[in-house]
Design a protein around this motif. Structure first.
Motif, short mmCIF file in Angstrom:
data_model
loop_
_atom_site.label_atom_id
_atom_site.label_comp_id
_atom_site.label_asym_id
_atom_site.label_seq_id
_atom_site.Cartn_x
_atom_site.Cartn_y
_atom_site.Cartn_z
N LYS A 152 0.85 -1.19 0.00
CA LYS A 152 0.00 0.00 0.00
C LYS A 152 0.89 1.25 0.00
O LYS A 152 1.65 1.48 0.93
N ILE A 153 0.79 2.03 -1.03
CA ILE A 153 1.55 3.28 -1.12
C ILE A 153 0.73 4.37 -0.46
O ILE A 153 -0.44 4.57 -0.79
N GLU A 154 1.34 5.07 0.48
CA GLU A 154 0.64 6.12 1.22
C GLU A 154 1.14 7.52 0.90
O GLU A 154 0.64 8.49 1.42
N GLY A 155 2.13 7.62 0.06
CA GLY A 155 2.66 8.93 -0.30
C GLY A 155 4.04 8.80 -0.91
O GLY A 155 4.50 7.69 -1.18
N HIS A 156 4.68 9.92 -1.12
CA HIS A 156 6.02 9.91 -1.71
C HIS A 156 6.78 11.16 -1.29
O HIS A 156 6.20 12.15 -0.86
N LYS A 157 8.09 11.09 -1.40
CA LYS A 157 8.97 12.24 -1.22
C LYS A 157 9.72 12.37 -2.54
O LYS A 157 10.24 11.39 -3.06
N LEU A 158 9.77 13.56 -3.05
CA LEU A 158 10.36 13.76 -4.36
C LEU A 158 11.29 14.97 -4.30
O LEU A 158 10.88 16.05 -3.86
N PHE A 159 12.54 14.77 -4.70
CA PHE A 159 13.51 15.85 -4.75
C PHE A 159 14.04 15.97 -6.16
O PHE A 159 14.22 14.98 -6.85
N PHE A 160 14.29 17.18 -6.58
CA PHE A 160 14.88 17.44 -7.87
C PHE A 160 16.28 18.00 -7.64
O PHE A 160 16.50 18.74 -6.68
N TYR A 161 17.22 17.63 -8.49
CA TYR A 161 18.61 18.07 -8.37
C TYR A 161 19.06 18.72 -9.66
O TYR A 161 18.55 18.41 -10.73
N GLY A 162 20.01 19.59 -9.56
CA GLY A 162 20.58 20.24 -10.73
C GLY A 162 21.31 21.50 -10.31
O GLY A 162 21.95 21.54 -9.25
N LEU A 163 21.24 22.53 -11.14
CA LEU A 163 21.87 23.81 -10.84
C LEU A 163 20.79 24.85 -10.57
O LEU A 163 19.86 24.99 -11.36
N CYS A 164 20.95 25.58 -9.47
CA CYS A 164 20.01 26.66 -9.16
C CYS A 164 20.23 27.81 -10.14
O CYS A 164 21.26 27.84 -10.85
N PRO A 165 19.32 28.75 -10.22
CA PRO A 165 19.47 29.85 -11.17
C PRO A 165 20.78 30.62 -10.99
O PRO A 165 21.43 31.00 -11.98
N ASP A 166 21.22 30.84 -9.74
CA ASP A 166 22.46 31.59 -9.51
C ASP A 166 23.68 30.83 -10.02
O ASP A 166 24.55 31.40 -10.67
N CYS A 167 23.75 29.54 -9.73
CA CYS A 167 24.89 28.73 -10.18
C CYS A 167 24.88 28.55 -11.69
O CYS A 167 25.94 28.56 -12.33
N LEU A 168 23.71 28.41 -12.27
CA LEU A 168 23.61 28.29 -13.73
C LEU A 168 24.10 29.56 -14.39
O LEU A 168 24.88 29.51 -15.35
N LYS A 169 23.70 30.70 -13.86
CA LYS A 169 24.15 31.99 -14.40
C LYS A 169 25.66 32.13 -14.26
O LYS A 169 26.34 32.54 -15.21
N ALA A 170 26.19 31.79 -13.09
CA ALA A 170 27.64 31.89 -12.88
C ALA A 170 28.39 30.97 -13.83
O ALA A 170 29.44 31.34 -14.36
N ARG A 171 27.86 29.78 -14.05
CA ARG A 171 28.52 28.84 -14.96
C ARG A 171 28.52 29.38 -16.39
O ARG A 171 29.52 29.26 -17.10
N LYS A 172 27.39 29.96 -16.80
CA LYS A 172 27.31 30.53 -18.15
C LYS A 172 28.26 31.70 -18.30
O LYS A 172 28.93 31.85 -19.33
N GLU A 173 28.34 32.54 -17.25
CA GLU A 173 29.25 33.68 -17.30
C GLU A 173 30.70 33.21 -17.35
O GLU A 173 31.52 33.77 -18.07
N ALA A 174 31.02 32.18 -16.59
CA ALA A 174 32.39 31.66 -16.59
C ALA A 174 32.73 31.06 -17.95
O ALA A 174 33.84 31.22 -18.44
N ALA A 175 31.78 30.38 -18.56
CA ALA A 175 32.00 29.79 -19.88
C ALA A 175 32.20 30.89 -20.91
O ALA A 175 33.04 30.78 -21.80
N GLY A 176 31.47 31.98 -20.76
CA GLY A 176 31.62 33.11 -21.68
C GLY A 176 32.95 33.81 -21.52
O GLY A 176 33.54 34.27 -22.49
N SER A 177 33.48 33.87 -20.30
CA SER A 177 34.75 34.56 -20.08
C SER A 177 35.94 33.71 -20.48
O SER A 177 37.04 34.21 -20.63
N ASP A 178 35.72 32.39 -20.71
CA ASP A 178 36.81 31.53 -21.13
C ASP A 178 37.07 31.63 -22.63
O ASP A 178 38.10 31.20 -23.11
N ARG A 179 36.13 32.21 -23.35
CA ARG A 179 36.30 32.33 -24.80
C ARG A 179 37.34 33.38 -25.11
O ARG A 179 37.41 34.41 -24.44
N PRO A 180 38.13 33.14 -26.13
CA PRO A 180 39.11 34.18 -26.52
C PRO A 180 38.37 35.42 -26.97
O PRO A 180 37.35 35.35 -27.63
#
Length: 147
Positions: A110-138
């Motif tokens: 008998k299933i009475e419920g569930h716990k569900l988590f999502f993982y990945g990059l938050c908006p701040d980290c995604l933005k920082a990663r994109k900015e870092a990738a952009g600054s690596d370009r010549p």
């Protein structure tokens, strides 16, 4: 379940949690509550958090980072954990009740419920990663060559 007598320290912990959306750890709660109650112990904070979890007043969240996080929001909602900075945040409401029905389809228990988590990059980290990738370009030096 026995009713517990009123505690100013417990109420302070509860109010602190209600004021937060970042799902603080017990240590974070302890440091904040100590500002108002300098003599409070970490053990008292842990006992009050456990009591409030047991009574359904707050929820305890463990996302696998070895730290329990606490949330005053007890309605059905889902969380997102950033793999980079560790930020834990609420997701907008979404209809996923069908997961219980799907899981129960091939399950004899008998299933009475569930716990569900999502993982990945938050908006701040995604933005920082994109900015870092952009600054690596010549840099484009075509203008300099033309001068």
């Amino acid at each position: 379940m026995a009713a517990h007598k009123y505690s100013r320290q417990r109420e302070c912990i509860r109010q602190y949690l209600r004021s937060r959306i970042d799902h603080p750890s017990a240590d974070m709660i302890y440091k904040a509550v100590r500002m108002q109650y300098p003599s409070i112990s970490l053990g008292t904070v842990y006992r009050n958090l456990a009591m409030m979890v047991d009574e359904g007043q707050i929820i305890k969240i463990n996302i696998g980072d070895g730290v329990d996080h606490f949330d005053a929001r007890t309605d059905e909602h889902y969380h997102f954990a950033c793999k980079e900075c560790g930020k834990l945040m609420d997701l907008p409401p979404m209809p996923v009740d069908h997961l219980d029905v799907m899981a129960a389809g091939g399950f004899e228990g008998k299933i009475e419920g569930h716990k569900l988590f999502f993982y990945g990059l938050c908006p701040d980290c995604l933005k920082a990663r994109k900015e870092a990738a952009g600054s690596d370009r010549p840099e484009d030096t075509s203008r300099e060559k033309a001068i």
